[in-house]
Motif scaffolding. Structure first.
Motif, PDB file in Angstrom:
ATOM      1  N   ASP A   1       0.829  -1.213   0.000  1.00  0.00           N
ATOM      2  CA  ASP A   1       0.000   0.000   0.000  1.00  0.00           C
ATOM      3  C   ASP A   1       0.861   1.261   0.000  1.00  0.00           C
ATOM      4  O   ASP A   1       0.573   2.223  -0.712  1.00  0.00           O
ATOM      5  N   GLY A   2       1.922   1.278   0.780  1.00  0.00           N
ATOM      6  CA  GLY A   2       2.816   2.428   0.804  1.00  0.00           C
ATOM      7  C   GLY A   2       3.500   2.629  -0.536  1.00  0.00           C
ATOM      8  O   GLY A   2       3.618   3.756  -1.031  1.00  0.00           O
ATOM      9  N   TYR A   3       3.945   1.531  -1.155  1.00  0.00           N
ATOM     10  CA  TYR A   3       4.582   1.631  -2.459  1.00  0.00           C
ATOM     11  C   TYR A   3       3.593   2.139  -3.501  1.00  0.00           C
ATOM     12  O   TYR A   3       3.916   3.005  -4.308  1.00  0.00           O
TER      13      TYR A   3
ATOM     14  N   GLU B   1       1.469   6.284  -7.064  1.00  0.00           N
ATOM     15  CA  GLU B   1       0.328   7.074  -7.530  1.00  0.00           C
ATOM     16  C   GLU B   1       0.632   8.567  -7.439  1.00  0.00           C
ATOM     17  O   GLU B   1       0.338   9.317  -8.367  1.00  0.00           O
ATOM     18  N   GLU B   2       1.223   9.003  -6.343  1.00  0.00           N
ATOM     19  CA  GLU B   2       1.560  10.413  -6.196  1.00  0.00           C
ATOM     20  C   GLU B   2       2.590  10.845  -7.233  1.00  0.00           C
ATOM     21  O   GLU B   2       2.548  11.968  -7.732  1.00  0.00           O
ATOM     22  N   GLN B   3       3.477   9.939  -7.585  1.00  0.00           N
ATOM     23  CA  GLN B   3       4.534  10.293  -8.523  1.00  0.00           C
ATOM     24  C   GLN B   3       4.042  10.255  -9.974  1.00  0.00           C
ATOM     25  O   GLN B   3       4.431  11.093 -10.775  1.00  0.00           O
ATOM     26  N   HIS B   4       3.168   9.317 -10.312  1.00  0.00           N
ATOM     27  CA  HIS B   4       2.829   9.101 -11.718  1.00  0.00           C
ATOM     28  C   HIS B   4       1.390   9.443 -12.098  1.00  0.00           C
ATOM     29  O   HIS B   4       1.137   9.755 -13.258  1.00  0.00           O
TER      30      HIS B   4
END
Length: 116
Positions: free
Chosen positions: A29-31, A36-39
């Motif tokens: 989930d953290g990954y 998601e925030e990055q891409h």
């Protein structure tokens, strides 16, 4: 006594696997959240801050000429539509259908009654 040992070992193994599952799920989930925030977030690309489509010269030219009369006569410039489909203003098709059915249609329009 043997049953108690089996039940106790089952509980310990279940708790161990459950803990491992929760730890792995947290990592995933953290990954995924970081990915998601990055891409996947809607990022503004460089140069797009103040240069929107509404300032595009082609769009402005189109919007200026959208309501101008075409190269044909003014009486033919506007189309008559009902629900987005073209239709004739004097409702000739409805009259044709009523003529075929013998004129016994119960759903006559107010316009049809005025013409008679």
């Amino acid at each position: 006594m043997e049953i108690v040992v089996w039940v106790l070992s089952f509980v310990i193994v279940s708790a161990f696997f459950g803990t491992i599952f929760l730890v792995v799920k947290g990592w995933v989930d953290g990954y995924m959240r970081a990915w998601e925030e990055q891409h996947l977030t809607n990022k503004i690309l460089p140069g797009e801050e103040n240069d929107g489509w509404e300032n595009d010269p082609d769009v402005l030219d189109f919007l200026e000429r959208a309501d101008e009369q075409g190269p044909w006569d003014e009486q033919y410039d506007k189309s008559y539509t009902i629900g987005g489909l073209t239709a004739d203003k004097d409702q000739g098709f409805k009259k044709f259908i009523n003529k075929i059915e013998g004129g016994n249609s119960d759903n006559k329009n107010v316009d049809d009654e005025k013409e008679e």
